[in-house]
Each structure stands twice: as structure tokens, then as C-alpha cells.
Design a protein around this motif. Structure first.
Motif, PDB file in Angstrom:
ATOM      1  N   ALA A 136       0.832  -1.209   0.000  1.00 53.18           N
ATOM      2  CA  ALA A 136       0.000   0.000   0.000  1.00 53.18           C
ATOM      3  C   ALA A 136       0.865   1.256   0.000  1.00 53.18           C
ATOM      4  CB  ALA A 136      -0.949   0.009   1.191  1.00 53.18           C
ATOM      5  N   ILE A 137       1.964   1.230   0.737  1.00 56.08           N
ATOM      6  CA  ILE A 137       2.880   2.367   0.803  1.00 56.08           C
ATOM      7  C   ILE A 137       4.297   1.838   0.569  1.00 56.08           C
ATOM      8  CG2 ILE A 137       3.815   4.231   2.219  1.00 56.08           C
ATOM      9  CD1 ILE A 137       1.198   4.280   3.711  1.00 56.08           C
ATOM     10  N   PRO A 138       4.813   1.990  -0.650  1.00 57.54           N
ATOM     11  CA  PRO A 138       6.167   1.518  -0.937  1.00 57.54           C
ATOM     12  C   PRO A 138       7.194   2.233  -0.052  1.00 57.54           C
ATOM     13  CG  PRO A 138       5.008   2.114  -2.956  1.00 57.54           C
ATOM     14  CD  PRO A 138       4.177   2.586  -1.803  1.00 57.54           C
ATOM     15  N   ASN A 139       8.214   1.535   0.370  1.00 59.23           N
ATOM     16  CA  ASN A 139       9.281   2.094   1.211  1.00 59.23           C
ATOM     17  C   ASN A 139       8.715   2.753   2.468  1.00 59.23           C
ATOM     18  OD1 ASN A 139      11.315   1.388  -0.717  1.00 59.23           O
ATOM     19  ND2 ASN A 139      10.644   3.140  -1.919  1.00 59.23           N
ATOM     20  N   ARG A 140       7.720   2.128   3.058  1.00 59.05           N
ATOM     21  CA  ARG A 140       7.020   2.733   4.188  1.00 59.05           C
ATOM     22  C   ARG A 140       7.894   2.978   5.403  1.00 59.05           C
ATOM     23  NH1 ARG A 140       3.205  -1.761   6.606  1.00 59.05           N
ATOM     24  NH2 ARG A 140       4.792  -3.287   7.094  1.00 59.05           N
ATOM     25  N   GLU A 141       9.008   2.291   5.506  1.00 55.89           N
ATOM     26  CA  GLU A 141       9.913   2.549   6.630  1.00 55.89           C
ATOM     27  C   GLU A 141      10.496   3.958   6.558  1.00 55.89           C
ATOM     28  OE1 GLU A 141      12.252   0.929   3.273  1.00 55.89           O
ATOM     29  OE2 GLU A 141      10.449   0.215   4.277  1.00 55.89           O
ATOM     30  N   ARG A 142      10.417   4.586   5.389  1.00 56.83           N
ATOM     31  CA  ARG A 142      10.923   5.951   5.206  1.00 56.83           C
ATOM     32  C   ARG A 142       9.860   7.025   5.450  1.00 56.83           C
ATOM     33  NH1 ARG A 142      15.738   6.637   2.619  1.00 56.83           N
ATOM     34  NH2 ARG A 142      14.947   8.558   1.718  1.00 56.83           N
ATOM     35  N   LEU A 143       8.618   6.621   5.661  1.00 58.87           N
ATOM     36  CA  LEU A 143       7.535   7.591   5.834  1.00 58.87           C
ATOM     37  C   LEU A 143       7.798   8.572   6.969  1.00 58.87           C
ATOM     38  CD1 LEU A 143       4.795   8.616   4.876  1.00 58.87           C
ATOM     39  CD2 LEU A 143       3.729   6.927   6.399  1.00 58.87           C
ATOM     40  N   PRO A 144       8.223   8.131   8.160  1.00 70.19           N
ATOM     41  CA  PRO A 144       8.506   9.121   9.215  1.00 70.19           C
ATOM     42  C   PRO A 144       9.581  10.137   8.813  1.00 70.19           C
ATOM     43  CG  PRO A 144       8.338   6.929  10.156  1.00 70.19           C
ATOM     44  CD  PRO A 144       8.337   6.756   8.658  1.00 70.19           C
ATOM     45  N   LEU A 145      10.583   9.689   8.077  1.00 68.84           N
ATOM     46  CA  LEU A 145      11.630  10.595   7.603  1.00 68.84           C
ATOM     47  C   LEU A 145      11.048  11.649   6.666  1.00 68.84           C
ATOM     48  CD1 LEU A 145      14.649  11.343   7.344  1.00 68.84           C
ATOM     49  CD2 LEU A 145      14.746   9.743   5.432  1.00 68.84           C
ATOM     50  N   HIS A 146      10.186  11.236   5.743  1.00 71.77           N
ATOM     51  CA  HIS A 146       9.588  12.186   4.797  1.00 71.77           C
ATOM     52  C   HIS A 146       8.658  13.179   5.505  1.00 71.77           C
ATOM     53  CE1 HIS A 146      11.337  10.261   1.371  1.00 71.77           C
ATOM     54  NE2 HIS A 146      10.745   9.108   1.633  1.00 71.77           N
ATOM     55  N   VAL A 147       7.899  12.691   6.468  1.00 75.84           N
ATOM     56  CA  VAL A 147       7.012  13.582   7.219  1.00 75.84           C
ATOM     57  C   VAL A 147       7.833  14.597   8.012  1.00 75.84           C
ATOM     58  CG1 VAL A 147       5.311  13.698   9.080  1.00 75.84           C
ATOM     59  CG2 VAL A 147       5.103  11.941   7.324  1.00 75.84           C
ATOM     60  N   SER A 148       8.882  14.131   8.676  1.00 79.06           N
ATOM     61  CA  SER A 148       9.760  15.039   9.437  1.00 79.06           C
ATOM     62  C   SER A 148      10.381  16.088   8.525  1.00 79.06           C
ATOM     63  CB  SER A 148      10.867  14.249  10.138  1.00 79.06           C
ATOM     64  OG  SER A 148      10.336  13.345  11.052  1.00 79.06           O
ATOM     65  N   ALA A 176       9.201  17.220   5.711  1.00 80.49           N
ATOM     66  CA  ALA A 176       8.161  18.158   5.290  1.00 80.49           C
ATOM     67  C   ALA A 176       7.916  19.224   6.371  1.00 80.49           C
ATOM     68  CB  ALA A 176       6.870  17.404   4.977  1.00 80.49           C
ATOM     69  N   PHE A 177       7.962  18.813   7.639  1.00 82.24           N
ATOM     70  CA  PHE A 177       7.781  19.803   8.724  1.00 82.24           C
ATOM     71  C   PHE A 177       8.961  20.766   8.780  1.00 82.24           C
ATOM     72  CE2 PHE A 177       4.636  16.875  10.691  1.00 82.24           C
ATOM     73  CZ  PHE A 177       3.594  17.774  10.719  1.00 82.24           C
ATOM     74  N   VAL A 178      10.160  20.295   8.556  1.00 89.06           N
ATOM     75  CA  VAL A 178      11.333  21.176   8.555  1.00 89.06           C
ATOM     76  C   VAL A 178      11.207  22.201   7.431  1.00 89.06           C
ATOM     77  CG1 VAL A 178      13.834  21.259   8.140  1.00 89.06           C
ATOM     78  CG2 VAL A 178      12.872  19.533   9.689  1.00 89.06           C
ATOM     79  N   VAL A 179      10.815  21.759   6.254  1.00 87.38           N
ATOM     80  CA  VAL A 179      10.635  22.673   5.122  1.00 87.38           C
ATOM     81  C   VAL A 179       9.529  23.686   5.430  1.00 87.38           C
ATOM     82  CG1 VAL A 179       9.891  22.821   2.698  1.00 87.38           C
ATOM     83  CG2 VAL A 179      11.502  21.034   3.400  1.00 87.38           C
TER      84      VAL A 179
END
Length: 87
Positions: A65-77, A79-82
Motif C-alpha cells: 500500500a505504501i512503498p518504502n514505508r519505513e521511510r515515511l517518518p523521515l519524509h514527514v519530518s 516536510a515539517f522542517v521545510v
């Protein structure tokens, strides 16, 4: 069947800006979780702070359902920094 057409639930809920009391004590933090079978990202504000949860299933049936989902927290973090850099 409604969730069969979705790969993730994203929810953002504005909470109270003023302190809330529960059982005679001031609430210090809040969390949000949805009881469903698909991945979810939930954000909830309280007193000027944003709290969040990311819930992903360990079930092999949902791993695509979500490829490379182990990276999702990194991407969300990230996005907040940006977002914060633009404030």
C-alpha cells in the motif's frame, strides 16, 4: 468497503488552544488513533503544539500500500522542517 479504495488515512484535527482539565489534572499532551485496517497519519494540535502518530501495519498483505514505508517518518519530518523554514 470504503477503505478498500484508500491506501492511507490522513487526518488533522485542531484541538483547544487553552488548557483542558481531565479528572482534576491539566492535560499535558494528546494523541489520536483511528481504529481501521489501513495506514494512518494523524496530527492533533493542543495549546500551540502539534502531536502526531503514524500507524503502519506489520501485515504482509498491506506492505504494498505504501512503498518504502519505513521511510515515511523521515519524509514527514522533512516536510515539517521545510514548512517551518518558510514561516
Amino acid at each position: 468497503q470504503i477503505f478498500a479504495r484508500h491506501s492511507m488515512v490522513f487526518s488533522n484535527v485542531p484541538g483547544p488552544a487553552e488548557p483542558v482539565m481531565f479528572a482534576g489534572h491539566e492535560v499535558q499532551s494528546v494523541q489520536m488513533i483511528h481504529l481501521n485496517l489501513i495506514p494512518q497519519l494523524g496530527l492533533l494540535s493542543y495549546r500551540g503544539t502539534i502531536f502526531g502518530n503514524i500507524c503502519l501495519s506489520e501485515d504482509d498483505d498491506n506492505k504494498d500500500a505504501i512503498p518504502n514505508r519505513e521511510r515515511l517518518p523521515l519524509h514527514v519530518s522533512h516536510a515539517f522542517v521545510v514548512l517551518a523554514s518558510k514561516l
